[in-house]
Design a protein around this motif. Structure first.
Motif, PDB file in Angstrom:
ATOM      1  N   LEU A 231       2.533   8.560  -4.180  1.00  0.00           N
ATOM      2  CA  LEU A 231       2.729   8.514  -2.704  1.00  0.00           C
ATOM      3  C   LEU A 231       1.471   8.815  -2.137  1.00  0.00           C
ATOM      4  N   ASN A 232       0.990   9.922  -2.577  1.00  0.00           N
ATOM      5  CA  ASN A 232      -0.024  10.521  -1.367  1.00  0.00           C
ATOM      6  C   ASN A 232      -1.389  10.016  -1.845  1.00  0.00           C
ATOM      7  N   ASP A 233      -1.636   9.233  -2.616  1.00  0.00           N
ATOM      8  CA  ASP A 233      -3.149   8.698  -3.167  1.00  0.00           C
ATOM      9  C   ASP A 233      -3.266   7.183  -2.711  1.00  0.00           C
ATOM     10  N   ASP A 234      -4.048   6.983  -1.907  1.00  0.00           N
ATOM     11  CA  ASP A 234      -4.124   5.338  -1.528  1.00  0.00           C
ATOM     12  C   ASP A 234      -4.609   4.482  -2.577  1.00  0.00           C
ATOM     13  N   LEU A 235      -5.109   4.947  -3.866  1.00  0.00           N
ATOM     14  CA  LEU A 235      -5.566   4.153  -4.806  1.00  0.00           C
ATOM     15  C   LEU A 235      -4.116   3.340  -5.408  1.00  0.00           C
ATOM     16  N   TYR A 236      -2.925   3.986  -5.294  1.00  0.00           N
ATOM     17  CA  TYR A 236      -1.693   3.159  -5.935  1.00  0.00           C
ATOM     18  C   TYR A 236      -1.268   2.410  -4.987  1.00  0.00           C
ATOM     19  N   ARG A 237      -0.459   1.341  -5.639  1.00  0.00           N
ATOM     20  CA  ARG A 237       0.477   0.347  -4.910  1.00  0.00           C
ATOM     21  C   ARG A 237       1.626   0.331  -5.303  1.00  0.00           C
ATOM     22  N   PRO A 238       2.661   1.028  -4.581  1.00  0.00           N
ATOM     23  CA  PRO A 238       4.024   1.238  -5.274  1.00  0.00           C
ATOM     24  C   PRO A 238       4.716  -0.427  -4.892  1.00  0.00           C
TER      25      PRO A 238
ATOM     26  N   PRO B 273      -1.691  -0.730  -9.512  1.00  0.00           N
ATOM     27  CA  PRO B 273      -0.373  -1.382  -9.143  1.00  0.00           C
ATOM     28  C   PRO B 273       0.718  -0.550 -10.042  1.00  0.00           C
ATOM     29  N   LEU B 274       1.616  -0.335  -9.330  1.00  0.00           N
ATOM     30  CA  LEU B 274       2.955   0.410  -9.880  1.00  0.00           C
ATOM     31  C   LEU B 274       4.171  -0.676  -9.791  1.00  0.00           C
ATOM     32  N   ARG B 275       4.423  -1.309 -10.897  1.00  0.00           N
ATOM     33  CA  ARG B 275       5.676  -2.106 -10.923  1.00  0.00           C
ATOM     34  C   ARG B 275       6.631  -1.804 -11.880  1.00  0.00           C
ATOM     35  N   ASP B 276       6.408  -0.927 -13.188  1.00  0.00           N
ATOM     36  CA  ASP B 276       7.179  -0.750 -14.327  1.00  0.00           C
ATOM     37  C   ASP B 276       6.700   0.464 -14.899  1.00  0.00           C
ATOM     38  N   TRP B 277       7.208   0.787 -16.065  1.00  0.00           N
ATOM     39  CA  TRP B 277       6.688   1.901 -16.910  1.00  0.00           C
ATOM     40  C   TRP B 277       5.430   1.860 -17.343  1.00  0.00           C
ATOM     41  N   LEU B 278       4.955   0.510 -17.779  1.00  0.00           N
ATOM     42  CA  LEU B 278       3.626   0.225 -18.114  1.00  0.00           C
ATOM     43  C   LEU B 278       2.783   0.663 -17.053  1.00  0.00           C
ATOM     44  N   ASP B 279       3.131   0.417 -15.964  1.00  0.00           N
ATOM     45  CA  ASP B 279       2.068   0.563 -14.720  1.00  0.00           C
ATOM     46  C   ASP B 279       1.944   2.263 -14.311  1.00  0.00           C
ATOM     47  N   LEU B 280       3.001   2.915 -14.581  1.00  0.00           N
ATOM     48  CA  LEU B 280       2.975   4.378 -14.706  1.00  0.00           C
ATOM     49  C   LEU B 280       2.099   4.969 -15.580  1.00  0.00           C
ATOM     50  N   PHE B 281       2.362   4.551 -16.677  1.00  0.00           N
ATOM     51  CA  PHE B 281       1.406   4.774 -17.997  1.00  0.00           C
ATOM     52  C   PHE B 281       0.021   4.692 -17.471  1.00  0.00           C
TER      53      PHE B 281
ATOM     54  N   LEU C  58      12.664   6.239  -6.548  1.00  0.00           N
ATOM     55  CA  LEU C  58      12.251   4.984  -6.612  1.00  0.00           C
ATOM     56  C   LEU C  58      10.921   4.957  -7.245  1.00  0.00           C
ATOM     57  N   LEU C  59      10.360   3.980  -7.718  1.00  0.00           N
ATOM     58  CA  LEU C  59       9.090   4.011  -8.225  1.00  0.00           C
ATOM     59  C   LEU C  59       8.016   4.125  -7.221  1.00  0.00           C
ATOM     60  N   GLY C  60       6.870   4.787  -7.689  1.00  0.00           N
ATOM     61  CA  GLY C  60       5.786   5.016  -6.734  1.00  0.00           C
ATOM     62  C   GLY C  60       6.126   6.336  -5.629  1.00  0.00           C
ATOM     63  N   MET C  61       7.519   7.007  -5.702  1.00  0.00           N
ATOM     64  CA  MET C  61       7.438   7.977  -4.873  1.00  0.00           C
ATOM     65  C   MET C  61       7.236   9.317  -5.311  1.00  0.00           C
ATOM     66  N   ALA C  62       6.922   9.271  -6.391  1.00  0.00           N
ATOM     67  CA  ALA C  62       6.054  10.672  -7.213  1.00  0.00           C
ATOM     68  C   ALA C  62       5.029  10.764  -6.202  1.00  0.00           C
TER      69      ALA C  62
ATOM     70  N   SER D 176       0.750  -1.140   0.274  1.00  0.00           N
ATOM     71  CA  SER D 176       0.108   0.014  -0.207  1.00  0.00           C
ATOM     72  C   SER D 176       0.914   1.390  -0.117  1.00  0.00           C
ATOM     73  N   SER D 177       0.349   2.323  -0.718  1.00  0.00           N
ATOM     74  CA  SER D 177       1.071   3.756  -0.349  1.00  0.00           C
ATOM     75  C   SER D 177       1.118   4.085   1.094  1.00  0.00           C
ATOM     76  N   ALA D 178       0.281   3.682   1.730  1.00  0.00           N
ATOM     77  CA  ALA D 178       0.210   4.086   3.095  1.00  0.00           C
ATOM     78  C   ALA D 178       1.719   3.479   3.893  1.00  0.00           C
ATOM     79  N   LEU D 179       1.795   2.291   3.582  1.00  0.00           N
ATOM     80  CA  LEU D 179       2.972   1.820   4.122  1.00  0.00           C
ATOM     81  C   LEU D 179       4.497   2.179   3.597  1.00  0.00           C
TER      82      LEU D 179
END
Length: 353
Positions: free
Chosen positions: A43-50, A237-245, A35-39, A11-14
């Motif tokens: 980071l501040n949106d619980d929708l995302y999973r770094p 989930p954010l794992r790679d470039w495609l997840d960021l896209f 690091l991926l997910g630190m944007a 979770s982004s919360a963790l």
């Protein structure tokens, strides 16, 4: 909800909890900001999973700056109730602390990567033991901190549920004894700590965990479990470039409709470069837009009472007839049947490939 939801992510919360600890330890952000997910938008949106790797790397930096028992204590101290989202309230709002920790075990995926971490509950007469298994690829010191902190978090949430002090009968840590462990004694409130155990665990008297939770509200646990299911279903989930896209594409969809130029601008590339990167990842702009629209339609059907006409309008379709054709193509059924099914993960309604 499957137990291994969004493998390889947390979770982004963790992640935020780890970042807070890093800041308090004086670790320069340059060590982890890339690091991926630190944007901030992730980071501040619980929708995302770094990625789990992001939290792992920050934990490893923390244990370079401070002994692992102190890192474990710091992390637990910063985890006020609610800091880990619905997972916290599953424990503190259940009819008894034991029922709450059972729900927490069932929904551990809302916080952790359950392909590497697991919470198991063993009841043995007058005792209840919570065991935390961690199989992640962490440096030794960081692994020690993570295991010790997990037990401390369980203890803290159970105390908050019971609304009184709970002293564990026994704490076992799957690590060698550190030179000093005053921080662990403070964390657990006991000196009954065993080191070198095969599995990290914390044991309580059954009576402490089966007493009614003060101020528990009937039916609230069921509401929280549904919320946990919905949160996992909607997570990105954010794992790679495609997840960021895809996260950028989802945000544009929510603003009213996807535009290639808008997404390209958000990702700081030209539209042509964006299309080339999609091709390199074996997909296309139109296929990705279709997938986002499909998920958006399913989410509206399952989480709102909007009419089919309203869902069509909110999803960019000309009318309900166009929406029905799309749902038939994706799921082989009608919007009404998809809504009645109530579960976008239902095997019988898997989208066509």
């Amino acid at each position: 909800m499957v137990s291994h939801a969004h493998p390889g992510t947390t979770s982004s919360a963790l992640t935020r909890l780890n970042v807070t600890a890093a800041r308090l330890l004086g670790i320069p952000p340059t060590g982890y900001a890339h690091l991926l997910g630190m944007a901030p938008e992730h980071l501040n949106d619980d929708l995302y999973r770094p990625p789990a790797l992001t939290s792992i790397r920050i934990a490893e930096l923390a244990t370079v700056h401070a002994p692992w028992p102190e890192v474990a204590l710091l992390l637990a101290r910063q985890s006020d109730v609610g800091s880990l989202g619905v997972w916290d309230y599953l424990i503190t709002s259940a009819p008894t602390p034991l029922e709450g920790i059972r729900d927490a075990a069932a929904y551990l995926a809302t916080v952790l990567d359950t392909t590497t971490d697991d919470l198991r509950i063993t009841e043995d007469g007058s005792r209840v033991t919570l065991s935390h298994l961690n199989r992640g690829d962490l440096a030794h010191e960081a692994a020690c901190a993570v295991r010790a902190c997990a037990l401390g978090l369980y203890l803290r949430r159970l105390r908050e549920a019971a609304q009184r002090p709970l002293v564990p009968l026994h704490v076992a840590l799957a690590t060698d004894a550190p030179r000093r462990y005053d921080a662990l004694i403070e964390l657990y409130g006991t000196r009954a700590i065993e080191f070198g155990a095969p599995v990290s665990s914390i044991t309580f008297r059954s009576a402490d965990l089966t007493a009614p939770t003060p101020h528990a509200q009937p039916g609230l646990s069921a509401v929280l479990r549904r919320h946990a299911d919905q949160s996992l279903a909607a997570a990105v989930p954010l794992r790679d470039w495609l997840d960021l896209f895809r996260s950028a594409l989802v945000s544009v969809q929510d603003e009213g409709g996807p535009a290639l130029s808008t997404v390209a601008r958000r990702m700081a590339v030209s539209p042509r470069t964006l299309q080339r990167r999609l091709d390199e990842h074996g997909t296309t702009w139109s296929a990705e837009v279709e997938a986002v629209r499909r998920d958006h339609v399913a989410r509206l059907l399952h989480t709102t009472a909007l009419s089919v006409d309203a869902v069509a309008a909110r999803s960019g379709y000309a009318d309900a007839r166009a929406l029905r054709r799309a749902v038939r193509r994706w799921y082989g059924t009608t919007p009404a049947a998809l809504r009645r099914a109530g579960d976008p993960q239902a095997e019988a309604l898997e989208p066509a490939r």
